[in-house]
Design a protein around this motif. Structure first.
Motif, PDB file in Angstrom:
ATOM      1  N   SER A 109       0.825  -1.219   0.000  1.00 15.95           N
ATOM      2  CA  SER A 109       0.000   0.000   0.000  1.00 15.95           C
ATOM      3  C   SER A 109       0.858   1.268   0.000  1.00 15.95           C
ATOM      4  CB  SER A 109      -0.920   0.013   1.230  1.00 15.95           C
ATOM      5  OG  SER A 109      -0.152  -0.048   2.431  1.00 15.95           O
ATOM      6  N   TYR A 110       2.172   1.115   0.216  1.00 13.36           N
ATOM      7  CA  TYR A 110       3.072   2.276   0.203  1.00 13.36           C
ATOM      8  C   TYR A 110       3.247   2.717  -1.249  1.00 13.36           C
ATOM      9  CZ  TYR A 110       7.073   5.218   1.505  1.00 13.36           C
ATOM     10  OH  TYR A 110       7.903   6.283   1.718  1.00 13.36           O
ATOM     11  N   PRO A 111       3.007   3.985  -1.575  1.00 10.05           N
ATOM     12  CA  PRO A 111       2.886   4.426  -2.974  1.00 10.05           C
ATOM     13  C   PRO A 111       4.002   4.010  -3.923  1.00 10.05           C
ATOM     14  CG  PRO A 111       2.281   6.199  -1.481  1.00 10.05           C
ATOM     15  CD  PRO A 111       2.812   5.083  -0.623  1.00 10.05           C
ATOM     16  N   ASN A 112       5.261   4.089  -3.498  1.00 10.60           N
ATOM     17  CA  ASN A 112       6.365   3.873  -4.434  1.00 10.60           C
ATOM     18  C   ASN A 112       6.863   2.430  -4.514  1.00 10.60           C
ATOM     19  OD1 ASN A 112       6.484   6.652  -5.073  1.00 10.60           O
ATOM     20  ND2 ASN A 112       7.623   7.038  -3.194  1.00 10.60           N
ATOM     21  N   ILE A 113       6.435   1.595  -3.588  1.00  8.89           N
ATOM     22  CA  ILE A 113       6.992   0.243  -3.520  1.00  8.89           C
ATOM     23  C   ILE A 113       6.559  -0.646  -4.688  1.00  8.89           C
ATOM     24  CG2 ILE A 113       6.878  -1.911  -2.176  1.00  8.89           C
ATOM     25  CD1 ILE A 113       7.315  -0.299   0.326  1.00  8.89           C
ATOM     26  N   PRO A 114       5.268  -0.692  -5.081  1.00  6.24           N
ATOM     27  CA  PRO A 114       4.887  -1.567  -6.196  1.00  6.24           C
ATOM     28  C   PRO A 114       5.663  -1.288  -7.479  1.00  6.24           C
ATOM     29  CG  PRO A 114       2.935  -0.874  -5.008  1.00  6.24           C
ATOM     30  CD  PRO A 114       4.076  -0.063  -4.455  1.00  6.24           C
ATOM     31  N   ALA A 115       5.840  -0.017  -7.820  1.00  3.17           N
ATOM     32  CA  ALA A 115       6.571   0.333  -9.039  1.00  3.17           C
ATOM     33  C   ALA A 115       8.031  -0.094  -8.940  1.00  3.17           C
ATOM     34  CB  ALA A 115       6.480   1.838  -9.304  1.00  3.17           C
ATOM     35  N   GLU A 116       8.638   0.085  -7.770  1.00  5.93           N
ATOM     36  CA  GLU A 116      10.045  -0.294  -7.603  1.00  5.93           C
ATOM     37  C   GLU A 116      10.202  -1.812  -7.664  1.00  5.93           C
ATOM     38  OE1 GLU A 116      13.839   1.222  -7.606  1.00  5.93           O
ATOM     39  OE2 GLU A 116      11.955   2.340  -7.556  1.00  5.93           O
ATOM     40  N   ALA A 117       9.243  -2.553  -7.090  1.00  8.32           N
ATOM     41  CA  ALA A 117       9.279  -4.016  -7.168  1.00  8.32           C
ATOM     42  C   ALA A 117       9.141  -4.461  -8.620  1.00  8.32           C
ATOM     43  CB  ALA A 117       8.173  -4.618  -6.316  1.00  8.32           C
ATOM     44  N   ALA A 118       8.254  -3.805  -9.367  1.00  8.83           N
ATOM     45  CA  ALA A 118       8.068  -4.139 -10.786  1.00  8.83           C
ATOM     46  C   ALA A 118       9.329  -3.846 -11.590  1.00  8.83           C
ATOM     47  CB  ALA A 118       6.880  -3.363 -11.352  1.00  8.83           C
ATOM     48  N   LYS A 119      10.062  -2.798 -11.186  1.00  5.93           N
ATOM     49  CA  LYS A 119      11.315  -2.465 -11.889  1.00  5.93           C
ATOM     50  C   LYS A 119      12.354  -3.579 -11.713  1.00  5.93           C
ATOM     51  CE  LYS A 119      12.806   1.787 -11.588  1.00  5.93           C
ATOM     52  NZ  LYS A 119      13.489   3.021 -11.092  1.00  5.93           N
ATOM     53  N   VAL A 120      12.437  -4.120 -10.493  1.00  6.31           N
ATOM     54  CA  VAL A 120      13.369  -5.225 -10.256  1.00  6.31           C
ATOM     55  C   VAL A 120      12.959  -6.444 -11.087  1.00  6.31           C
ATOM     56  CG1 VAL A 120      14.365  -6.782  -8.536  1.00  6.31           C
ATOM     57  CG2 VAL A 120      13.837  -4.416  -7.909  1.00  6.31           C
ATOM     58  N   ILE A 121      11.657  -6.736 -11.118  1.00  9.05           N
ATOM     59  CA  ILE A 121      11.166  -7.867 -11.904  1.00  9.05           C
ATOM     60  C   ILE A 121      11.467  -7.663 -13.382  1.00  9.05           C
ATOM     61  CG2 ILE A 121       9.044  -9.051 -12.634  1.00  9.05           C
ATOM     62  CD1 ILE A 121       7.960  -8.405  -9.766  1.00  9.05           C
ATOM     63  N   THR A 122      11.337  -6.426 -13.850  1.00 13.18           N
ATOM     64  CA  THR A 122      11.689  -6.102 -15.243  1.00 13.18           C
ATOM     65  C   THR A 122      13.139  -6.467 -15.535  1.00 13.18           C
ATOM     66  OG1 THR A 122      10.108  -4.262 -15.318  1.00 13.18           O
ATOM     67  CG2 THR A 122      11.894  -4.223 -16.918  1.00 13.18           C
ATOM     68  N   ASN A 123      14.034  -6.043 -14.657  1.00 12.04           N
ATOM     69  CA  ASN A 123      15.462  -6.317 -14.861  1.00 12.04           C
ATOM     70  C   ASN A 123      15.764  -7.812 -14.832  1.00 12.04           C
ATOM     71  OD1 ASN A 123      15.813  -3.565 -14.944  1.00 12.04           O
ATOM     72  ND2 ASN A 123      16.715  -3.387 -12.914  1.00 12.04           N
ATOM     73  N   LEU A 124      15.099  -8.526 -13.927  1.00 16.02           N
ATOM     74  CA  LEU A 124      15.351  -9.965 -13.807  1.00 16.02           C
ATOM     75  C   LEU A 124      14.905 -10.723 -15.050  1.00 16.02           C
ATOM     76  CD1 LEU A 124      14.204 -10.688 -10.128  1.00 16.02           C
ATOM     77  CD2 LEU A 124      16.530 -10.470 -10.974  1.00 16.02           C
ATOM     78  N   ALA A 125      13.891 -10.205 -15.727  1.00 18.11           N
ATOM     79  CA  ALA A 125      13.322 -10.922 -16.868  1.00 18.11           C
ATOM     80  C   ALA A 125      13.964 -10.554 -18.199  1.00 18.11           C
ATOM     81  CB  ALA A 125      11.816 -10.665 -16.942  1.00 18.11           C
ATOM     82  N   VAL A 126      14.900  -9.611 -18.204  1.00 18.07           N
ATOM     83  CA  VAL A 126      15.531  -9.194 -19.460  1.00 18.07           C
ATOM     84  C   VAL A 126      16.379 -10.334 -20.038  1.00 18.07           C
ATOM     85  CG1 VAL A 126      17.192  -7.638 -20.534  1.00 18.07           C
ATOM     86  CG2 VAL A 126      15.575  -6.750 -18.871  1.00 18.07           C
ATOM     87  N   GLN A 127      15.964 -10.851 -21.189  1.00 17.91           N
ATOM     88  CA  GLN A 127      16.734 -11.868 -21.910  1.00 17.91           C
ATOM     89  C   GLN A 127      17.197 -13.004 -20.991  1.00 17.91           C
ATOM     90  OE1 GLN A 127      19.834  -9.604 -23.876  1.00 17.91           O
ATOM     91  NE2 GLN A 127      18.441  -8.851 -25.433  1.00 17.91           N
TER      92      GLN A 127
END
Length: 442
Positions: free
Chosen positions: A213-231
């Protein structure tokens, strides 16, 4: 003086106080604080550590602290047994690391080990500032990221994410989780070695944090997932098998544009895996993609269109999209986007081109709409902007002229794609250099 700075970023809020800090250095305040860091009096050390911290907020003073061997005083403060002195010392190092030029003077194995040890300290305020240090260290080279991983930086970060953190000083559970994710985001930005280690240790907790529910955490978690899934097909597969779509797709409805964008980036990378292409339909994935497609933000539109293109490369998925209840609306939106855009920025251009690519894939028109849109988009941009003379531009002009001489149906799609990639490369490079000129229209 500390109140003159933003408690989260540490940046100066009042210029007059920053100027005062620089005067303090010129009057010998820096040398006094460095010398007093060796005092046997706890009260003196606390005052000296706070003074050194306050001076470090001014950009000029960060250089002076380095030049006058103040790093040793900072490290002394970081080793102190007193929580207040220690936290001030780590915070000072955070400020020094804001400037990438200072990294070479602060980064050695001994300091990295100390920071990692402080991430495990019983004092949560110390752990908070140690996390901030790691964030800034990670903005350095890929080699620094690998070194941090080999020294054991990941377990204490994952511990912060998995367990509730007590509040003290600047440390709160939400802030520590945000900066823990920021550390992972920076760690995974350049190196597969780190990505693989994190994927083994923390995919599930990352998905859980997308629901914070903390405003910035979901987006930051999604950013890490993005990096992990690159190629990285192994990571993509694990994300699908771990129920990633259940957590990621709802982020497409977030009220935060940043969260929608990061979710779109993550989903696009996960969809590169063959299993993901079929699984996404089981979770109403197309409905969420359409919601992203109708966003007013170009950067979100282009990611949504790219996802549809990836899916439509599979004939089975293309048929599923065509049979969907929103198929007509999706194609209508793609057509509108492929004809729109003011083309005053890169995202506007890419939203148009990605939409045309998706529509061509869905219509299976042998890339005709895509090729026409790319060539028209190039002409529209050239009508607004003029390249400065450069060998790379001359080479591109020749290639582009050769393509325009031929009928669109006879031009190979890969040749169009290559010309467009070179065009955008020249466009971005000249814009960054400040030599791209706007044409004057009568």
């Amino acid at each position: 003086m500390a109140a003159a700075h933003d408690k989260d970023t540490g940046r100066v809020l009042h210029k007059e106080k920053a100027l005062y800090q620089e005067y303090m250095t010129g009057l010998g305040g820096l040398e006094r604080f460095i010398a007093l860091s060796k005092s046997e009096s706890l009260a003196v050390r606390r005052s000296a550590s706070l003074g050194l911290l306050n001076l470090s907020f001014a950009v000029l003073n960060s250089h002076e602290i380095i030049a006058r061997e103040g790093v040793q005083a900072v490290l002394r403060n970081m080793h102190d047994e007193d929580d207040e002195v220690r936290a001030n010392g780590v915070w000072t190092l955070v400020n020094l690391l804001i400037n990438p030029r200072n990294h070479i003077y602060c980064k050695n194995e001994e300091t990295l080990r100390l920071v990692i040890d402080l991430m495990k300290h019983h004092d949560s305020n110390t752990r908070f500032w140690a996390l901030r240090c790691v964030c800034n260290f990670c903005l350095g080279t890929g080699a620094t990221q690998v070194q941090l991983a080999k020294l054991g930086v990941l377990p204490p970060i994952i511990d912060v994410l998995q367990n509730e953190q007590p509040e003290k000083g600047h440390a709160t559970d939400a802030r520590m989780k945000f900066f823990g994710l920021a550390c992972l985001s920076n760690l995974t930005s350049k190196n597969n070695h780190v990505e693989n280690m994190i994927a083994e240790m923390g995919i599930e907790i990352l998905f859980e944090l997308t629901q914070s529910s903390y405003p910035n955490i979901p987006a930051e978690a999604a950013k890490v997932i993005t990096n992990l899934a690159v190629q990285n097909q192994d990571n993509q597969r694990k994300m699908v098998e771990s129920g990633g779509f259940v957590h990621m797709l709802p982020l497409c409805e977030s009220e935060s544009d940043a969260c929608q964008y990061q979710a779109a980036c993550a989903l696009l990378n996960i969809l590169q895996h063959p299993t993901a292409k079929t699984k996404v339909f089981d979770h109403d994935g197309l409905d969420y993609m359409y919601k992203l497609l109708v966003s007013e933000k170009n950067e979100i539109q282009r990611k949504a269109a790219a996802m549809l293109t990836v899916l439509a490369e599979s004939e089975e998925c293309r048929q599923k999209i065509s049979a969907h209840k929103e198929a007509a609306s999706i194609k209508s939106r793609l057509m509108a986007l492929s004809e729109a855009g003011d083309l005053n920025n890169f995202d506007s251009l890419m939203a148009r081109v990605r939409a045309s690519q998706a529509l061509s894939a869905l219509e299976d028109d042998n890339h005709t709409h895509y090729k026409k849109t790319v060539l028209q988009s190039i002409e529209d941009v050239l009508a607004k902007f003029q390249f400065a003379d450069a060998p790379a531009v001359d080479n591109w002009n020749r290639d582009y002229a050769n393509i325009k001489e031929n009928d669109i149906d006879e031009v190979n799609t890969d040749a169009i794609r290559a010309v467009f990639e070179k065009f955008t490369e020249n466009l971005q490079k000249q814009a960054q250099m400040g030599v791209l000129r706007t044409r004057e229209h009568a």
